[in-house]
Design an enzyme around this catalytic site. Structure first.
Site, mmCIF file in Angstrom:
data_model
loop_
_atom_site.group_PDB
_atom_site.id
_atom_site.type_symbol
_atom_site.label_atom_id
_atom_site.label_comp_id
_atom_site.label_asym_id
_atom_site.label_seq_id
_atom_site.Cartn_x
_atom_site.Cartn_y
_atom_site.Cartn_z
ATOM 1 N N GLY A 13 0.898 -1.320 -0.152
ATOM 2 C CA GLY A 13 0.148 0.052 -0.105
ATOM 3 C C GLY A 13 0.929 1.222 0.066
ATOM 4 O O GLY A 13 1.954 1.368 -0.209
ATOM 5 N N ASN A 14 0.300 2.396 0.568
ATOM 6 C CA ASN A 14 1.013 3.621 0.203
ATOM 7 C C ASN A 14 2.158 3.785 1.193
ATOM 8 O O ASN A 14 3.305 4.201 0.870
ATOM 9 C CB ASN A 14 -0.158 4.768 0.807
ATOM 10 C CG ASN A 14 -1.131 5.011 -0.190
ATOM 11 O OD1 ASN A 14 -1.103 4.557 -1.410
ATOM 12 N ND2 ASN A 14 -2.232 5.690 -0.073
ATOM 13 N N CYS A 127 2.187 7.042 13.947
ATOM 14 C CA CYS A 127 2.653 8.150 13.430
ATOM 15 C C CYS A 127 2.412 9.254 14.706
ATOM 16 O O CYS A 127 3.509 10.027 14.469
ATOM 17 C CB CYS A 127 1.901 8.537 12.257
ATOM 18 S SG CYS A 127 0.090 8.811 12.746
ATOM 19 N N ALA A 159 -5.261 9.957 5.918
ATOM 20 C CA ALA A 159 -6.018 8.896 7.000
ATOM 21 C C ALA A 159 -6.654 7.844 6.161
ATOM 22 O O ALA A 159 -7.961 8.244 5.761
ATOM 23 C CB ALA A 159 -6.564 9.298 8.034
ATOM 24 N N ALA A 165 -10.188 2.926 11.073
ATOM 25 C CA ALA A 165 -10.773 1.719 11.881
ATOM 26 C C ALA A 165 -10.046 1.641 13.104
ATOM 27 O O ALA A 165 -10.301 0.902 13.937
ATOM 28 C CB ALA A 165 -10.622 0.461 10.910
ATOM 29 N N ASN A 166 -8.801 2.248 13.304
ATOM 30 C CA ASN A 166 -7.806 1.826 14.468
ATOM 31 C C ASN A 166 -7.941 3.253 15.306
ATOM 32 O O ASN A 166 -6.858 3.314 16.015
ATOM 33 C CB ASN A 166 -6.496 1.169 14.005
ATOM 34 C CG ASN A 166 -6.792 -0.071 13.686
ATOM 35 O OD1 ASN A 166 -7.153 -1.002 14.059
ATOM 36 N ND2 ASN A 166 -6.333 -0.116 12.221
ATOM 37 N N ASN A 277 2.473 12.768 8.598
ATOM 38 C CA ASN A 277 2.292 11.782 9.665
ATOM 39 C C ASN A 277 2.599 10.173 9.128
ATOM 40 O O ASN A 277 3.146 9.421 9.796
ATOM 41 C CB ASN A 277 0.751 12.080 9.957
ATOM 42 C CG ASN A 277 -0.177 11.482 8.699
ATOM 43 O OD1 ASN A 277 -0.139 12.625 7.826
ATOM 44 N ND2 ASN A 277 -1.313 10.817 8.779
#
Length: 306
Positions: A13-14, A127, A159, A165-166, A277
């Protein structure tokens, strides 16, 4: 120059893709593999173009290979890393965990990196933790900090679904890091997702309760020294203004207080500069990996000479 340690990035992912660009510049680490689960992943496609071997068949594919990496950076999810971590350990692979799994000790480079260079698995906290815990540490190494509170404000655009979700896990993990790593007796963490458009860069406020007779000049110098240390791996990390010292009041709970304001601008390797972040997580992870590699080479050299 000693041979570089071979690295696999698990996750495509990113964060993994941004981390890849940072590792490609490393003098100590050589990214060789990127592993994901989505064959159409842009991260895997970019990694292939950059010469890495890739697979969408997950950790099973990586661990089934005859040649295994010296080190793995994992940016998947907590449950995936919890399953994979024992398998990395069994294979003798050092793991740097960018998920909330927190199987190994949390590491904030300016505060406690040297303590965990031989740990088989280290966790990069959050982060917000990477951006703010160094400042709590800067204060607590000068004076007692009975209470510290951090407020991390990040662009909503930076985000993703995992972060959203966290949120509860973020606050719990960061609060614990403020205490265990930052050195505050009690810690609290708050995250704000700012929907402003154009997106704003990460900004953080750190409040530390301090003794009445605290040496303000020593605290200020310690803060500036730690900021300079963070800037060695995150050049866009900076103080917005001088630390602010306040007398007790109803607003601050009757404590003598120092307030520190920082902002984090990303390097723009893959993620946009406003996503400081995320950038500070990948930069800190790369820093930790490089220091582990440096220590391993130094230990090997000492052993050979003996």
């Amino acid at each position: 120059m000693a041979d570089k340690l071979s690295v696999a990035i698990v996750g495509s992912g990113n964060i993994s893709t941004d981390l890849l660009y940072k590792l490609l510049r490393s003098e100590w680490l050589e990214p060789r593999w990127m592993i994901g689960i989505d064959p159409e992943s842009e991260g895997l496609a970019r990694a292939r173009k950059l010469g890495l071997e890739t697979s969408h068949e997950g950790v099973d594919w990586l661990l089934a290979r005859d040649e295994k990496p010296d080190m793995v950076f994992e940016a998947t999810s907590a449950y995936v890393h919890r399953d994979a971590a024992p398998r990395y350990a069994e294979a003798g692979i050092r793991a740097i965990d960018l998920t909330p799994a927190a199987i190994g000790p949390g590491v904030i480079p300016p505060a406690n990196l040297r303590e965990h260079l031989d740990a088989p698995n280290v966790n990069m906290v959050t982060c917000g933790g990477q951006a703010t815990i160094p400042m709590v540490h800067a204060v607590s190494r000068v004076v007692d900090v009975p209470y510290a509170e951090i407020v991390a404000s990040v662009s909503s655009a930076s985000a993703g679904p995992g972060t959203r979700a966290n949120i509860d896990e973020f606050t719990k993990t960061t609060s614990a890091g403020v205490e265990v790593i930052g050195g505050a007796r009690r810690g609290k963490a708050i995250i704000i997702l700012n929907p402003a458009d154009p997106p704003m860069i990460m900004r953080d406020t750190i409040f530390c309760a301090i003794p009445e007779d605290a040496d303000h000049a020593a605290i200020t110098q310690s803060v500036k020294d730690v900021v300079a240390e963070v800037q060695t791996y995150v050049p866009g990390y900076r103080l917005l203004n001088e630390p602010q010292f306040d007398e007790p009041s109803v607003v601050n709970g009757g404590n003598h207080l120092v307030t520190i304001f920082v902002e984090v601008e990303g390097a723009g390797d893959y993620l946009p500069p406003y996503a400081g972040n995320l950038d500070i997580m990948t930069a800190a992870a790369a820093k930790v990996g490089e220091e582990i590699a440096r220590e391993r080479v130094a230990t090997s050299t000492t052993g050979a000479q003996a």
